[in-house]
Design an enzyme around this catalytic site. Structure first.
Site: not given
Ligand code: TYM
Length: 337
Positions: A120, A202, A205
């Site tokens: 990032k 991966k 968006k």
């Molecule tokens: P975020 O918002 O980027 O993504 C949300 C969830 O989607 C999963 N994900 C994917 N899984 C499979 N293939 C992909 N291409 C893919 N892209 C995203 C992510 O692994 C995630 O589970 N930091 C986290 C949000 C968060 C969080 C938390 C998660 C904040 N606090 C506490 C768990 C527990 C995040 O940015 O996910």
């Protein structure tokens, strides 16, 4: 002997997702689907991660709208407010409070090793803010606040979960048992849905190429078109193999959407070309998303209802969070108002 009733709390789950635009198929298959499945067996607490979202510059009105929309997407996907707690992260102050305490128990070196920070900060070189760097401490706070046993996530968040465990263990060692040590809960198939134009990356968006990802808002035509243009290889065999990254990704998506086993998929497409397979994957994804899209459209028409649900759920979350914060402040020696 008199029979004893032991009332045991169900094991708890916490997870969150950022309202930084429309969720992708990766978000859905990697995480959201498990959020829904886990509510049957566990005590589940979920939130939008809107505090996390501002580590990247956001337009306030868009962030607000995206938060309501995400709330509606998760309800449309099957979150049931009778069975889980679901709110906006910013509604529960304890997330930011605990994040501060955990920041003071997280090492600079640990945060420097986070691959998401490296990615990032390369993407947003003009805004490498302190929040982007300490983001994993906030994520640890989200999870530890609710004493979660399991955290449904995609594979890309595994490193943050490992850091959460390290920080929790360190804190427990210094101050005495305070936090439950959480386990990641990562799906077997589609744990990392890959970019359709570059299967080494991966699906995300934030990629400038619109054809590289599927958004939950995409129409069936758009979905099929994107899958038909997915990058594969010069071979023509639908076979699950590491050197066939594009096809491997499509097989995993197809398996996750249809529930079919990988060998059955290879057999189904034996002797058929990539064209037929790609169309079938697109159709399977479109069919899976259709009822969710219809439901989300209905829900988003009533923002007031969505906000009321989130507020009522935030109140429930506060009650759990408060117990942890009281314990933490006491252990650390912080006076409370
Ligand atoms: P975020 O918002 O980027 O993504 C949300 C969830 O989607 C999963 N994900 C994917 N899984 C499979 N293939 C992909 N291409 C893919 N892209 C995203 C992510 O692994 C995630 O589970 N930091 C986290 C949000 C968060 C969080 C938390 C998660 C904040 N606090 C506490 C768990 C527990 C995040 O940015 O996910």
């Amino acid at each position: 002997m008199e029979q004893q009733t032991i009332t045991q709390r169900k094991q708890r789950v916490f997870s969150a997702i950022q309202p930084s635009g429309v969720p992708t198929l990766g978000n859905y298959l990697g995480a959201i689907r498990n959020f829904v499945a886990m509510q049957e067996e566990f005590e589940c607490v979920y939130s939008t991660a809107n505090l996390h979202a501002i580590t990247v510059r956001q337009e306030p009105a868009k962030l607000r709208a995206a938060s309501h929309e995400l709330y509606a997407w998760l309800l449309a996907s099957g979150l049931d407010l009778e069975k889980c707690i679901f709110f906006h992260q910013s509604m529960v102050y304890a997330h930011a409070e605990l994040a501060w305490v955990l920041n003071c128990n997280t090492q600079f070196g640990e945060l420097s090793r986070m691959t998401q920070f490296k990615d990032k900060s390369a993407k947003h070189a003009d805004n490498i803010n302190a929040g982007l760097f300490t983001y994993p401490a906030l994520m640890a706070a989200d999870i530890l606040l609710y004493q979660a046993n399991f955290v449904p996530i995609g594979d890309d968040q595994k490193q943050h979960l490992e850091l959460t465990r390290d920080v929790a263990e360190r804190f427990n060692n210094i101050y005495g048992k305070t936090f439950t040590i959480p386990e990641p809960y990562i799906p077997k198939t589609a744990a990392r849905v890959m970019n359709l134009q570059d299967p080494a990356q991966k699906m995300s968006k934030s990629d400038p190429n619109q054809r590289s990802f599927i958004l939950l808002t995409d129409t069936p035509e758009q979905i099929i078109k994107k899958f038909r243009s997915a990058v594969t290889d010069s071979d023509s065999e639908v076979r699950y193999a590491p050197e066939k990254a594009g096809i491997k990704n499509l097989i995993e998506i197809y398996a996750a959407c249809t529930g079919k086993a990988i060998p059955a998929i290879e057999a189904e497409f034996e002797g058929k070309g990539y064209g037929d397979f790609k169309t079938a994957v697109g159709e399977a994804v479109a069919a899976l998303l259709k009822p969710i899209q219809e439901k989300q459209k209905e829900l988003i028409a009533d923002k007031k209802y969505l906000e009321e649900c989130a507020k009522a759920n935030a109140e429930k979350a506060v009650r759990i969070a408060k117990r942890t914060m009281e314990k933490v402040y006491k252990k650390v020696g912080l006076l409370r108002f």
